[in-house]
Design an enzyme around this catalytic site. Structure first.
Site, PDB file in Angstrom:
ATOM      1  N   ASP A   7       0.861  -1.199   0.000  1.00  0.00           N
ATOM      2  CA  ASP A   7       0.000   0.000   0.000  1.00  0.00           C
ATOM      3  C   ASP A   7       0.889   1.238   0.000  1.00  0.00           C
ATOM      4  O   ASP A   7       2.094   1.156   0.251  1.00  0.00           O
ATOM      5  CB  ASP A   7      -0.927   0.019   1.238  1.00  0.00           C
ATOM      6  CG  ASP A   7      -1.892   1.216   1.220  1.00  0.00           C
ATOM      7  OD1 ASP A   7      -2.278   1.665   0.126  1.00  0.00           O
ATOM      8  OD2 ASP A   7      -2.247   1.712   2.312  1.00  0.00           O
ATOM      9  N   SER A   8       0.260   2.383  -0.245  1.00  0.00           N
ATOM     10  CA  SER A   8       1.010   3.639  -0.185  1.00  0.00           C
ATOM     11  C   SER A   8       1.491   3.906   1.243  1.00  0.00           C
ATOM     12  O   SER A   8       2.491   4.579   1.439  1.00  0.00           O
ATOM     13  CB  SER A   8       0.119   4.791  -0.640  1.00  0.00           C
ATOM     14  OG  SER A   8      -0.982   4.924   0.237  1.00  0.00           O
ATOM     15  N   TYR A  39      -1.116   8.498  -2.399  1.00  0.00           N
ATOM     16  CA  TYR A  39      -1.197   8.223  -3.831  1.00  0.00           C
ATOM     17  C   TYR A  39      -2.481   8.811  -4.428  1.00  0.00           C
ATOM     18  O   TYR A  39      -2.578   9.001  -5.627  1.00  0.00           O
ATOM     19  CB  TYR A  39      -1.236   6.707  -4.082  1.00  0.00           C
ATOM     20  CG  TYR A  39       0.082   5.970  -3.995  1.00  0.00           C
ATOM     21  CD1 TYR A  39       1.226   6.555  -3.472  1.00  0.00           C
ATOM     22  CD2 TYR A  39       0.161   4.656  -4.460  1.00  0.00           C
ATOM     23  CE1 TYR A  39       2.424   5.842  -3.396  1.00  0.00           C
ATOM     24  CE2 TYR A  39       1.351   3.939  -4.398  1.00  0.00           C
ATOM     25  CZ  TYR A  39       2.476   4.534  -3.859  1.00  0.00           C
ATOM     26  OH  TYR A  39       3.645   3.820  -3.796  1.00  0.00           O
ATOM     27  N   GLY A  40      -3.460   9.037  -3.543  1.00  0.00           N
ATOM     28  CA  GLY A  40      -4.817   9.354  -4.006  1.00  0.00           C
ATOM     29  C   GLY A  40      -4.946  10.626  -4.815  1.00  0.00           C
ATOM     30  O   GLY A  40      -5.896  10.786  -5.576  1.00  0.00           O
ATOM     31  N   CYS A  71      -4.507  -1.395  -1.799  1.00  0.00           N
ATOM     32  CA  CYS A  71      -4.691   0.031  -2.061  1.00  0.00           C
ATOM     33  C   CYS A  71      -5.688   0.156  -3.201  1.00  0.00           C
ATOM     34  O   CYS A  71      -5.467  -0.402  -4.284  1.00  0.00           O
ATOM     35  CB  CYS A  71      -3.350   0.642  -2.456  1.00  0.00           C
ATOM     36  SG  CYS A  71      -3.458   2.348  -3.024  1.00  0.00           S
ATOM     37  N   ASN A  72      -6.786   0.865  -2.951  1.00  0.00           N
ATOM     38  CA  ASN A  72      -7.812   0.996  -3.992  1.00  0.00           C
ATOM     39  C   ASN A  72      -7.341   1.884  -5.135  1.00  0.00           C
ATOM     40  O   ASN A  72      -7.665   1.628  -6.284  1.00  0.00           O
ATOM     41  CB  ASN A  72      -9.090   1.570  -3.384  1.00  0.00           C
ATOM     42  CG  ASN A  72      -9.748   0.573  -2.464  1.00  0.00           C
ATOM     43  OD1 ASN A  72     -10.561  -0.232  -2.907  1.00  0.00           O
ATOM     44  ND2 ASN A  72      -9.390   0.591  -1.198  1.00  0.00           N
ATOM     45  N   THR A  73      -6.597   2.927  -4.780  1.00  0.00           N
ATOM     46  CA  THR A  73      -6.120   3.840  -5.818  1.00  0.00           C
ATOM     47  C   THR A  73      -5.242   3.074  -6.810  1.00  0.00           C
ATOM     48  O   THR A  73      -5.401   3.191  -8.029  1.00  0.00           O
ATOM     49  CB  THR A  73      -5.322   4.992  -5.171  1.00  0.00           C
ATOM     50  OG1 THR A  73      -6.077   5.508  -4.070  1.00  0.00           O
ATOM     51  CG2 THR A  73      -5.030   6.088  -6.158  1.00  0.00           C
ATOM     52  N   GLU A 153      -3.020   8.462   8.662  1.00  0.00           N
ATOM     53  CA  GLU A 153      -1.617   8.173   8.973  1.00  0.00           C
ATOM     54  C   GLU A 153      -1.227   8.764  10.336  1.00  0.00           C
ATOM     55  O   GLU A 153      -0.201   8.409  10.898  1.00  0.00           O
ATOM     56  CB  GLU A 153      -0.680   8.737   7.896  1.00  0.00           C
ATOM     57  CG  GLU A 153      -0.833   8.085   6.537  1.00  0.00           C
ATOM     58  CD  GLU A 153      -0.007   6.819   6.331  1.00  0.00           C
ATOM     59  OE1 GLU A 153       1.164   6.802   6.717  1.00  0.00           O
ATOM     60  OE2 GLU A 153      -0.555   5.851   5.760  1.00  0.00           O
ATOM     61  N   CYS A 183     -11.157   3.175   0.363  1.00  0.00           N
ATOM     62  CA  CYS A 183      -9.726   3.433   0.531  1.00  0.00           C
ATOM     63  C   CYS A 183      -9.335   2.682   1.796  1.00  0.00           C
ATOM     64  O   CYS A 183     -10.036   2.802   2.818  1.00  0.00           O
ATOM     65  CB  CYS A 183      -9.466   4.927   0.701  1.00  0.00           C
ATOM     66  SG  CYS A 183      -7.802   5.330   1.278  1.00  0.00           S
ATOM     67  N   THR A 184      -8.280   1.908   1.732  1.00  0.00           N
ATOM     68  CA  THR A 184      -7.951   1.063   2.879  1.00  0.00           C
ATOM     69  C   THR A 184      -7.624   1.887   4.133  1.00  0.00           C
ATOM     70  O   THR A 184      -7.796   1.418   5.247  1.00  0.00           O
ATOM     71  CB  THR A 184      -6.790   0.101   2.537  1.00  0.00           C
ATOM     72  OG1 THR A 184      -5.710   0.851   1.977  1.00  0.00           O
ATOM     73  CG2 THR A 184      -7.241  -0.953   1.552  1.00  0.00           C
ATOM     74  N   HIS A 185      -7.190   3.125   3.939  1.00  0.00           N
ATOM     75  CA  HIS A 185      -6.918   3.982   5.101  1.00  0.00           C
ATOM     76  C   HIS A 185      -8.182   4.291   5.909  1.00  0.00           C
ATOM     77  O   HIS A 185      -8.108   4.541   7.103  1.00  0.00           O
ATOM     78  CB  HIS A 185      -6.310   5.310   4.649  1.00  0.00           C
ATOM     79  CG  HIS A 185      -4.846   5.241   4.367  1.00  0.00           C
ATOM     80  ND1 HIS A 185      -4.335   4.676   3.234  1.00  0.00           N
ATOM     81  CD2 HIS A 185      -3.785   5.674   5.094  1.00  0.00           C
ATOM     82  CE1 HIS A 185      -3.009   4.778   3.260  1.00  0.00           C
ATOM     83  NE2 HIS A 185      -2.646   5.377   4.378  1.00  0.00           N
TER      84      HIS A 185
HETATM   85  N1  DGL Z   1      -4.863   3.365   0.929  1.00  0.00           N
HETATM   86  C1  DGL Z   1      -4.950   3.753  -0.421  1.00  0.00           C
HETATM   87  C2  DGL Z   1      -6.272   3.434  -1.057  1.00  0.00           C
HETATM   88  O1  DGL Z   1      -6.866   2.426  -0.676  1.00  0.00           O
HETATM   89  C3  DGL Z   1      -4.353   5.063  -0.851  1.00  0.00           C
HETATM   90  C4  DGL Z   1      -4.410   6.232   0.045  1.00  0.00           C
HETATM   91  C5  DGL Z   1      -3.489   7.313  -0.480  1.00  0.00           C
HETATM   92  O2  DGL Z   1      -2.271   7.065  -0.498  1.00  0.00           O
HETATM   93  O3  DGL Z   1      -4.003   8.355  -0.915  1.00  0.00           O
HETATM   94  O4  DGL Z   1      -6.722   4.090  -1.940  1.00  0.00           O
END
Ligand code: DGL
Length: 263
Positions: A7-8, A39-40, A71-73, A153, A183-185
């Site tokens: 993941d990011s 990454y988003g 990571c969904n992105t 984070e 988004c996994t976050h």
């Molecule tokens: N956790 C990531 C996701 O599921 C990316 C979050 C990020 O880095 O913006 O999209």
């Protein structure tokens, strides 16, 4: 060989924790690109480049048989290209899986689905496309939450609540029966989100979906599973060792005492 999870940042670590809980026997290596998250908000080219570097590291240096892009992105913007081009050319006998389609598959049970995700995931339109492939009658509403991954984070934190309320507001006018944490976050804020949306809306959360899907995948693909070693080793790699990485790693994997290494 190992199971790699990428993941990011720390969002994927929540998924890794849940996978490890369900399938504790395998050897795992997690890679969080904490130096370059989020990454988003990045371009498709950047997400593809960074994800490819991460996955390549997990294959070449860590000898992973399979990598889950938690990571969904990256699942929306890079996964297909990696599977069709990079993987075929470099590691045709290894596997890369994403997290977006398994969450989209959960949505078939619902009529009005809300997606809260990063700007990149929302603009890619991948969630609505994948859900409508399964049932075009389902109504899908999306909103992006550009600040939320970075707030996650920082750990669970009341500062995030007003942001979550603001991002959810346009979705909550839509009579949703399900809300996807796209988004996994955002899984880190599940309790806060539950308080805001109430009990009636089902929260589709990948920490509850991915372990089960991976388990089934490994049962079906014995050619992959038999390559994975089972010494219960867990290693966490980050591109920048922040205090929050140290804290969450200890909190979540305490007993297993994973090695935490900056690459
Ligand atoms: N956790 C990531 C996701 O599921 C990316 C979050 C990020 O880095 O913006 O999209």
């Amino acid at each position: 060989m190992k199971i790699g999870i990428f993941d990011s940042g720390l969002g994927g670590l929540v998924i890794a924790k849940a996978i490890h809980k369900m399938l504790p026997a395998y050897d795992y290596v997690y890679l969080g690109d904490t130096k370059r998250m989020p990454y988003g908000n990045r371009s498709e080219e950047a997400v593809l480049e960074f994800t490819k570097e991460g996955v390549d590291y997990l294959f070449r240096k860590e000898n992973c048989a399979i990598v889950v892009i938690a990571c969904n992105t990256a699942s929306a913007k890079a996964l297909r290209k990696l599977q069709r081009e990079y993987l075929l050319k470099n590691f045709p006998d290894r596997k890369v899986l994403g997290v977006l389609i398994p969450a989209a598959e959960e949505c078939v049970k619902f009529k009005n689905v809300g997606i809260l995700a990063t700007r990149g995931t929302v603009s890619s339109n991948t969630f609505p496309k994948e859900i409508k492939k399964l049932n075009k009658e389902i109504k899908v509403f999306q909103n992006s939450a550009p600040m939320l991954a970075s707030l996650a984070e920082e750990g669970r934190n009341n500062l995030a609540v007003p942001f979550i309320e603001k991002y959810l507001k346009p979705l909550l006018n839509k009579k949703l029966d399900a809300l996807v944490l796209g988004c996994t976050h955002y899984v880190i804020f599940k309790k806060e989100i539950r308080k805001i949306v109430g009990k009636k809306i089902k929260i589709v959360s990948q920490d509850e979906i991915i372990p089960r899907k991976l388990k089934k995948y490994l049962e079906r693909h014995r050619e992959v599973t038999r390559k994975i070693s089972c010494t219960r080793d867990v290693k966490i790699l980050v591109t920048d060792k922040t205090d929050m990485v140290k804290k969450l790693t200890e909190e979540w994997f305490g007993k297993t005492k994973p090695k935490l290494v900056t690459i």
